[in-house]
Scaffold this motif. Structure first.
Motif, PDB file in Angstrom:
ATOM      1  N   CYS A   1     110.612  -5.820 -60.940  1.00 36.24           N
ATOM      2  CA  CYS A   1     110.398  -7.037 -60.148  1.00 36.24           C
ATOM      3  C   CYS A   1     110.554  -8.321 -60.959  1.00 36.24           C
ATOM      4  N   THR A   2     111.334  -8.268 -62.040  1.00 36.41           N
ATOM      5  CA  THR A   2     111.693  -9.451 -62.804  1.00 36.41           C
ATOM      6  C   THR A   2     113.166  -9.782 -62.546  1.00 36.41           C
ATOM      7  N   ILE A   3     113.581 -10.967 -63.010  1.00 39.81           N
ATOM      8  CA  ILE A   3     114.993 -11.345 -62.916  1.00 39.81           C
ATOM      9  C   ILE A   3     115.795 -10.527 -63.917  1.00 39.81           C
TER      10      ILE A   3
ATOM     11  N   MET B   1     111.638 -23.320 -55.097  1.00 42.09           N
ATOM     12  CA  MET B   1     110.530 -22.711 -54.365  1.00 42.09           C
ATOM     13  C   MET B   1     110.802 -22.689 -52.862  1.00 42.09           C
ATOM     14  N   GLU B   2     111.472 -23.704 -52.355  1.00 35.30           N
ATOM     15  CA  GLU B   2     111.719 -23.785 -50.921  1.00 35.30           C
ATOM     16  C   GLU B   2     112.815 -22.829 -50.476  1.00 35.30           C
ATOM     17  N   ARG B   3     113.902 -22.735 -51.260  1.00 33.98           N
ATOM     18  CA  ARG B   3     115.048 -21.935 -50.840  1.00 33.98           C
ATOM     19  C   ARG B   3     114.948 -20.474 -51.250  1.00 33.98           C
ATOM     20  N   ASN B   4     114.284 -20.195 -52.389  1.00 33.08           N
ATOM     21  CA  ASN B   4     114.323 -18.837 -52.947  1.00 33.08           C
ATOM     22  C   ASN B   4     112.940 -18.350 -53.356  1.00 33.08           C
TER      23      ASN B   4
ATOM     24  N   GLN C   1     109.319 -15.752 -57.310  1.00 30.47           N
ATOM     25  CA  GLN C   1     108.279 -14.792 -57.686  1.00 30.47           C
ATOM     26  C   GLN C   1     108.770 -13.885 -58.808  1.00 30.47           C
ATOM     27  N   ALA C   2     110.031 -13.464 -58.738  1.00 31.57           N
ATOM     28  CA  ALA C   2     110.603 -12.642 -59.799  1.00 31.57           C
ATOM     29  C   ALA C   2     110.704 -13.439 -61.101  1.00 31.57           C
ATOM     30  N   ALA C   3     110.981 -14.740 -60.995  1.00 29.22           N
ATOM     31  CA  ALA C   3     111.019 -15.591 -62.189  1.00 29.22           C
ATOM     32  C   ALA C   3     109.635 -15.680 -62.820  1.00 29.22           C
ATOM     33  N   ALA C   4     108.594 -15.822 -61.987  1.00 30.15           N
ATOM     34  CA  ALA C   4     107.223 -15.841 -62.506  1.00 30.15           C
ATOM     35  C   ALA C   4     106.892 -14.517 -63.191  1.00 30.15           C
ATOM     36  N   ASN C   5     107.323 -13.418 -62.589  1.00 31.16           N
ATOM     37  CA  ASN C   5     107.106 -12.105 -63.221  1.00 31.16           C
ATOM     38  C   ASN C   5     107.819 -12.037 -64.569  1.00 31.16           C
TER      39      ASN C   5
ATOM     40  N   MET D   1     105.770 -24.894 -59.819  1.00 37.93           N
ATOM     41  CA  MET D   1     104.587 -25.626 -59.344  1.00 37.93           C
ATOM     42  C   MET D   1     103.303 -24.887 -59.699  1.00 37.93           C
ATOM     43  N   ASP D   2     103.326 -24.274 -60.880  1.00 36.65           N
ATOM     44  CA  ASP D   2     102.185 -23.518 -61.393  1.00 36.65           C
ATOM     45  C   ASP D   2     101.543 -24.322 -62.520  1.00 36.65           C
TER      46      ASP D   2
END
Length: 343
Positions: free
Chosen positions: A125-127, A158-161, A166-170, A195-196
């Motif tokens: 679940c990562t990029i 965040m709006e489009r993808n 979420q995968a980027a955060a992972n 936006m974290d």
């Protein structure tokens, strides 16, 4: 691909300045870069347009065919494709501004764009950093090249993808918090784009850590006593990167949208002001907040008239900006005052 990365700054500069003369003079660089890229891409077995050979800066993967040994050359790394997508979109947008849309090159770009490989999500679940889901020999590697589309690029938002974000955060959690100063500030900017505020602030704490002058190599961030970021002899990209990432925490923009305090660590910075931040579309922004909430925003518009969307938290308002005017907004995003800047 380094040259292509540099060329993304041409469109970036125009977005902030709206300097059409600059864009006209620099456009041949964008054209030459894009022409190289459309010629460089080749059709792969799945019908996508691929780069081959391809690397991901300073990183490697475990190549199955080598019996578990590391390799560093494959095809269509995520960073390659992300940079190409940025360039293609920049050329299309620049051509629209300059009235050069009806050219063979722009037509080729429009045909190539939908054939670029999409961002892929790995089984964890990562990029994915590579075109294939290779095993990573160094999960805490200092680079975040596969997240280029999120920052410094703009094709992941965040709006489009939301799923890609979420995968980027992972991916950021997987890479961890350690690394030299430039790596920490890159992570700081990436968290800001997500936006974290909590994790962006954690990167600041990692960076602002005293490193004794006797320690010659700073692989875990930190500052010398003169505030240079620790690395032999120091890393100016980490110092500049910090200011860039800090700005992303307080203001983000596109040609149509302004986001106020998108990653403000409210509990850590409950009150403050920032003055003179430059936003895209030649707008200068100053912001004040109290108890972690927006109190006032001043916008100073430079060139041209336009419609802008102003975002704060869950609030959104659309307003008409006139060139050479100033505007004052309250915490509810209501425009309570406007004035011409020439008076």
């Amino acid at each position: 691909m380094g040259g292509a990365w540099l060329c993304t700054h041409i469109w970036e500069h125009y977005q902030y300045s709206l300097d059409k003369v600059f864009l006209e003079n620099a456009y041949p660089l964008l054209e030459g870069c894009a022409l190289f890229l459309v010629d460089w891409l080749i059709e792969g077995p799945q019908g996508y347009l691929e780069t081959n050979p391809s690397t991901s800066p300073e990183h490697s993967f475990i190549a199955p065919a080598t019996g578990g040994h590391n390799a560093s050359v494959s095809y269509s790394t995520t960073m390659d494709i992300s940079i190409i997508r940025e360039i293609f979109l920049a050329v299309i947008a620049s051509a629209e501004v300059l009235g050069k849309y009806d050219t063979t090159l722009v037509q080729r770009i429009n045909q190539a764009l939908p054939r670029l490989p999409p961002i892929m999500i790995a089984k964890d679940c990562t990029i994915m950093e590579w075109a294939l889901d290779f095993e990573d020999p160094d999960v805490h590697h200092r680079h975040q090249s596969h997240l280029f589309g999120l920052y410094p690029g703009h094709t992941i938002t965040m709006e489009r993808n939301p799923d890609i974000c979420q995968a980027a955060a992972n991916s950021l959690h997987k890479r961890g918090e350690d690394g030299p100063g430039w790596s920490l500030t890159w992570k700081m900017a990436l968290w800001a784009r997500l936006m974290d505020s909590k994790n962006a602030y954690r990167m600041i704490l990692k960076l602002i850590n005293l490193v004794p002058p006797t320690e010659k190599f700073g692989l875990n961030g930190g500052l010398y006593t003169n505030l240079w970021t620790a690395h032999p002899p120091f890393q100016i990209d980490a110092n500049f990167g910090f200011t860039a990432a800090l700005a992303e925490m307080l203001l983000q923009s596109t040609l149509t949208d302004l986001y106020l305090l998108p990653a403000l660590p409210r509990n850590k910075w409950p009150r403050g002001c920032v003055k003179g931040l430059k936003a895209r579309r030649d707008v200068i922004v100053s912001i004040c907040w109290e108890e972690g909430e927006l109190q006032e925003a001043l916008l100073y518009s430079g060139r041209g008239d336009s419609d802008l969307k102003l975002h704060y938290g869950g609030q959104v308002t659309t307003f008409r900006v006139s060139g050479r005017h100033g505007y004052k907004f309250n915490g509810g995003l209501q425009c309570i005052e406007s004035w011409p800047l020439d008076k």
